[in-house]
Design a protein around this motif. Structure first.
Motif, mmCIF file in Angstrom:
data_model
loop_
_atom_site.group_PDB
_atom_site.id
_atom_site.type_symbol
_atom_site.label_atom_id
_atom_site.label_comp_id
_atom_site.label_asym_id
_atom_site.label_seq_id
_atom_site.Cartn_x
_atom_site.Cartn_y
_atom_site.Cartn_z
ATOM 1 N N UNK A 1 -8.773 16.247 -5.868
ATOM 2 C CA UNK A 1 -7.722 15.630 -4.938
ATOM 3 C C UNK A 1 -8.403 14.446 -4.450
ATOM 4 N N UNK A 2 -7.845 13.356 -4.423
ATOM 5 C CA UNK A 2 -8.270 12.204 -3.664
ATOM 6 C C UNK A 2 -7.398 12.076 -2.406
ATOM 7 N N UNK A 3 -8.253 11.848 -1.148
ATOM 8 C CA UNK A 3 -7.723 11.653 0.150
ATOM 9 C C UNK A 3 -8.061 10.496 0.823
ATOM 10 N N UNK A 4 -7.405 9.528 0.966
ATOM 11 C CA UNK A 4 -7.468 8.431 1.643
ATOM 12 C C UNK A 4 -6.517 8.102 2.970
ATOM 13 N N UNK A 5 -6.822 7.025 3.529
ATOM 14 C CA UNK A 5 -7.741 6.028 3.191
ATOM 15 C C UNK A 5 -8.084 4.968 4.224
ATOM 16 N N UNK A 6 -8.635 4.032 3.972
ATOM 17 C CA UNK A 6 -8.869 2.713 4.836
ATOM 18 C C UNK A 6 -8.578 1.239 4.260
ATOM 19 N N UNK A 7 -8.066 0.194 4.948
ATOM 20 C CA UNK A 7 -7.960 -1.024 4.398
ATOM 21 C C UNK A 7 -8.681 -1.912 5.552
ATOM 22 N N UNK A 8 -9.982 -2.280 5.133
ATOM 23 C CA UNK A 8 -10.779 -3.244 6.170
ATOM 24 C C UNK A 8 -11.135 -4.220 5.636
ATOM 25 N N UNK A 9 -10.150 -5.193 5.882
ATOM 26 C CA UNK A 9 -10.430 -6.720 5.328
ATOM 27 C C UNK A 9 -11.508 -7.411 5.894
ATOM 28 N N UNK A 10 -12.104 -8.093 5.031
ATOM 29 C CA UNK A 10 -13.531 -8.900 5.100
ATOM 30 C C UNK A 10 -14.612 -7.995 5.455
#
Length: 857
Positions: free
Chosen positions: A747-756
């Motif tokens: 099972x994949x658990x997420x997540x993040x979106x960290x630009x640059x």
């Protein structure tokens, strides 16, 4: 003593029943030569292997997969740089490589990655081999790997050295003792040494016996070629001599068949060696050739063979030896006799092939041509197990194509070009087995009556393009250019010699150019899901293309290996919605077909149902992709009660892919299609211009530096991979930051979106935050086990870069197709964008060929 050889065949027949029986009996054994020449293709193959384990093993770990036996790991093995981690029953943890093994000094838990101290040891306990394909090879028998790998690489070169020596030795012996004796001895030798190879007790005895086997195999092939040619008249001599090699090719096909059926090397060798036993038992019945008997002045024996030929060919009045031979040889220049008798009976040897500069030049030229052709042929044949696809079928088709070439084209080309096998049947000429390496010559040269330029006399058919040839020399206007042909006593058509040769060279390279144009070379840079899918689509759309995948990172070290692999599209602001919808539909349709096939588990693809939930009602309650997934509908009030902090939701069924096995599945498909993959870092696309016709850029975030794309930026994503088999439904927060995606293997658990953010190091605080957020949606995840943290950099742009470009330097152009910048939604549209990239490659091919852009692939 001169022998009118063709008069014999005019009397007895050029290829009657006797010659047919002798011919097919003799060339049947040529199959054994093909067998032994190519036997090492499967006998000396090196399977996957690792160092032997230093004790009893309780658990084995390979990347994200655990097993109790090494046999369960081989299907996942993709590179010589891979290693496995094993835990012994005494608790020790070891890293096992192919040529070494390391003991971890601190053994807290069984994990694949380890940065602590290690003690390195040699493979003193031997090696473990993958026996799924080959139960035993000479490599596994005597551990010819790692520091002994060079011994395995010597197996075929030592055999080919034996081939060289055998051809020289037995060719000379055949001229001295006769063809029939050498044929019998070399046939028996092939059988005896072939069986003996299977019972050798170590590597050195194996190589020695194989060397002797190579000598007799080569000796038979050379002598048999001369033998059958001396029994066949000129009307069938070209066909007969060429088709000796067709039976050699049949031996190659037998190797493929036996290799497919028998996977233990010594049993395989025995079966190959007994394939031609019938000939060994009856080869002593073959007669000596009348021409060798006459050269040894054994006239009665020669007459007996001629009488036998006449009886088999139903000729009532056989010719007499006395009618074919003259007691004295007349000098061709002065007509004198007597004093030339001594020279006419002079013994010749291989040095006579270098008696003057003209003959030496022809000898060396033909030797070089033969060497080049043989080198290319054997390199291609011996490498058939590495061509991709089914290695047994590859070798079988190589043999079949070899037969097809000689049967359909080879002998016709030599007939049509006026080239004949140069095997003189005159008594006391240079020995035939010495001349066999210089196997072709023009019929004869005729000088121009006006200027002395050399012409070729072609007594058979002429090639149509001869009429366009022109010969021009300084200060000379040849009869050819004036429309007048030089005379010939036999009234044959004459052609200028040098232009003939140069035109043939040009014609040969023209054919190569045509073949090259028919098979454009395409390099796909990048081995993530976008790169591999694009390569596969190019092969499917243009089967004639030669496609190569280049990357410095392959699975399991790509960004795609970290991806969640869920088919829920990401929206690209700069790309029209209808294009995004088309890409998603094509991807969904492709993966849905796989999920319903027998390959679903191997590819890691399955259907999964679940919910996408929102804290407030979204502006668009019906997303553009709603009609592509299955059973899309708003969530009911009862369903929403499971998520009290959310007010709106969407329920549907979509596809989930475990990316690592999917990437391996794609690589397998590419290999079966003949696509080559190379571990190579490309620093500049222009560096590929001399090797490939078209380059496809699928480098993802690497394009930021590779092509200087400033619109491309990384969006760092951190996810957790956990073991929680009770979780069956996906849950996704509408903002896309929190999600639970159950796959086949975890099972994949997420997540993040960290630009640059360019960091690939896991953040412990982020790990805790992700886990807490997911547990708030599915509390049972608190019981999840085997938690692994993964980080990847999503290659993000406002729009996917999917376009053609032409690079140019110094007037040289290189077509490039870009396919990158998919961000978080790459997996959802990978197949659709790959098909579009393949279409753009088709446009590049059409442009290279000068066709219209809309030309079909």
């Amino acid at each position: 003593m001169a022998l009118s050889s063709e008069r014999l065949f005019d009397s007895l027949g050029h290829f009657g029943r006797f010659q047919a029986c002798v011919y097919f009996a003799s060339v049947f054994q040529a199959m054994s030569c093909g067998i032994h020449y190519l036997a090492s293709v499967f006998m000396a193959v090196t399977p996957n292997f690792v160092c032997g384990f230093p004790g009893n093993v309780s658990n084995i770990l390979f990347h994200n997969s655990s097993a109790s036996s090494i046999q369960d790991i081989w299907t996942l093995w993709t590179s010589t740089e891979n290693y496995v981690v094993v835990q012994l029953e005494n608790g020790e943890i070891w890293e096992i490589n192919q040529c070494s093994r390391s003991k971890r000094e601190v053994s807290l838990d069984l994990a694949y990655e380890y940065k602590g101290n290690k003690s390195v040891f040699s493979c003193s306990d031997g090696f473990l081999y993958d026996d799924t394909k080959w139960k035993s090879t000479v490599v596994t028998q005597w551990d010819l790997v790692c520091d002994r790998e060079w011994l395995a690489k010597l197996i075929q070169p030592t055999f080919m050295l034996g081939v060289l020596i055998g051809a020289v030795i037995f060719g000379d012996i055949a001229d001295r003792l006769g063809r029939q004796r050498v044929i019998w001895f070399t046939s028996a030798g092939q059988f005896v040494f072939g069986i003996a190879v299977a019972f050798t007790f170590d590597y050195y005895s194996f190589v020695t016996v194989r060397f002797l086997l190579a000598m007799v195999s080569s000796g038979y092939l050379v002598v048999a070629f001369v033998y059958v040619t001396e029994f066949v008249g000129i009307k069938a001599r070209t066909w007969a001599s060429m088709h000796v090699h067709a039976f050699f090719a049949m031996g190659i096909m037998i190797v493929a068949l036996v290799g497919f059926l028998v996977r233990t090397w010594w049993v395989y060798q025995i079966f190959l060696s007994i394939a031609t036993v019938p000939f060994v038992l009856c080869c002593w019945m073959l007669p000596e050739t009348p021409f060798w008997l006459l050269s040894e002045e054994r006239y009665e024996d020669a007459q007996k063979v001629i009488n036998t030929m006449a009886r088999w060919n139903k000729v009532n009045t056989p010719c007499k030896v006395s009618e074919l031979c003259s007691v004295q040889q007349e000098d061709p220049v002065s007509g004198r006799t007597g004093e030339n008798d001594m020279s006419s009976t002079k013994k010749h040897n291989i040095l006579d092939l270098f008696c003057n500069w003209q003959i030496a030049r022809r000898t060396i030229t033909v030797w070089l041509i033969w060497f080049t052709g043989s080198l290319g042929y054997y390199v291609f044949s011996l490498s058939s197990v590495s061509l991709g696809g089914n290695e047994y079928l590859n070798l079988f088709l190589i043999g079949l194509q070899y037969i097809n070439y000689f049967s359909k084209y080879g002998w016709k080309i030599f007939n049509r070009c006026g080239i004949w096998p140069y095997i003189s049947l005159h008594s006391r000429t240079v020995p035939n087995n010495c001349k066999i390496t210089c196997c072709w010559k023009w019929k004869h040269d005729v000088p121009c009556r006006k200027c002395g330029c050399s012409f070729l006399c072609i007594s058979e058919k002429r090639l149509d393009f001869h009429a366009t040839w022109q010969l021009k020399k300084k200060g000379c206007a040849c009869p050819w250019t004036a429309g007048r042909l030089a005379g010939c006593a036999e009234n044959h058509t004459l052609f200028p010699q040098l232009p003939v040769l140069s035109e043939k060279v040009r014609f040969f390279f023209l054919c190569l150019c045509i073949l090259e144009m028919a098979a454009p070379k395409v390099a796909v840079v990048g081995a993530g899901v976008i790169g591999l899918s694009t390569a596969l689509c190019i092969v499917e759309a243009c089967p004639s293309c030669s496609v190569t995948v280049l990357s410095d990172q392959f699975s399991p070290n790509t960004t795609s290996d970290v991806a969640a692999g869920m088919l829920i599209p990401h929206t690209y602001p700069g790309t029209p919605i209808h294009m995004q919808k088309q890409w998603f539909k094509e991807t969904f349709t492709y993966l849905f077909a796989i999920s319903n096939s027998a390959e679903a588990s191997e590819a890691g693809i399955h259907l999964v149902s679940g919910w996408q939930i929102f804290r407030s009602t979204p502006k668009e309650e019906l997303p553009f992709w709603s009609d592509a997934v299955l059973g899309f509908r708003p969530m009911s009030e009862a369903e929403l009660q499971k998520f009290p902090q959310y007010r709106f939701g969407q329920a549907f069924t979509t596809l989930k892919c475990d990316c690592p096995p999917y990437l391996l599945w794609l690589e397998k498909r590419l290999k079966a299609a003949g696509v080559q993959t190379y571990n190579r870092k490309v620093s500049d696309l222009w560096e590929l211009h001399s090797e490939y016709d078209i380059v496809v850029n699928c480098t993802g975030i690497g394009a930021h530096q590779l092509v200087g794309d400033k619109k491309l930026f990384p969006v760092r994503g951190q996810v957790l991979k956990v073991y929680a088999p009770w979780v069956k439904n996906f849950i996704r927060d509408g903002d896309g930051l929190t999600y639970i995606y159950p796959g086949i293997h975890g099972v994949t658990l997420g997540g993040t979106r960290e630009k640059e953010s360019w960091s690939l190091s896991p953040n412990p605080d982020t790990t805790k935050d992700i886990f807490d957020r997911c547990c708030s949606l599915e509390p049972s995840l608190r019981e999840a086990q085997d938690i692994k943290v993964k980080v990847g950099l999503r290659p993000s742009r406002q729009s996917v870069r999917l376009q053609r470009e032409v690079l140019s330097q110094g007037g040289v152009k290189l077509p490039v197709v870009h396919n990158y910048g998919h961000g978080a939604g790459g997996f959802s549209v990978h197949r659709g964008t790959a098909k579009e990239a393949a279409r753009l490659v088709g446009e590049c091919i059409a442009a290279l060929r000068g066709s219209s852009p809309g030309a079909k692939l």
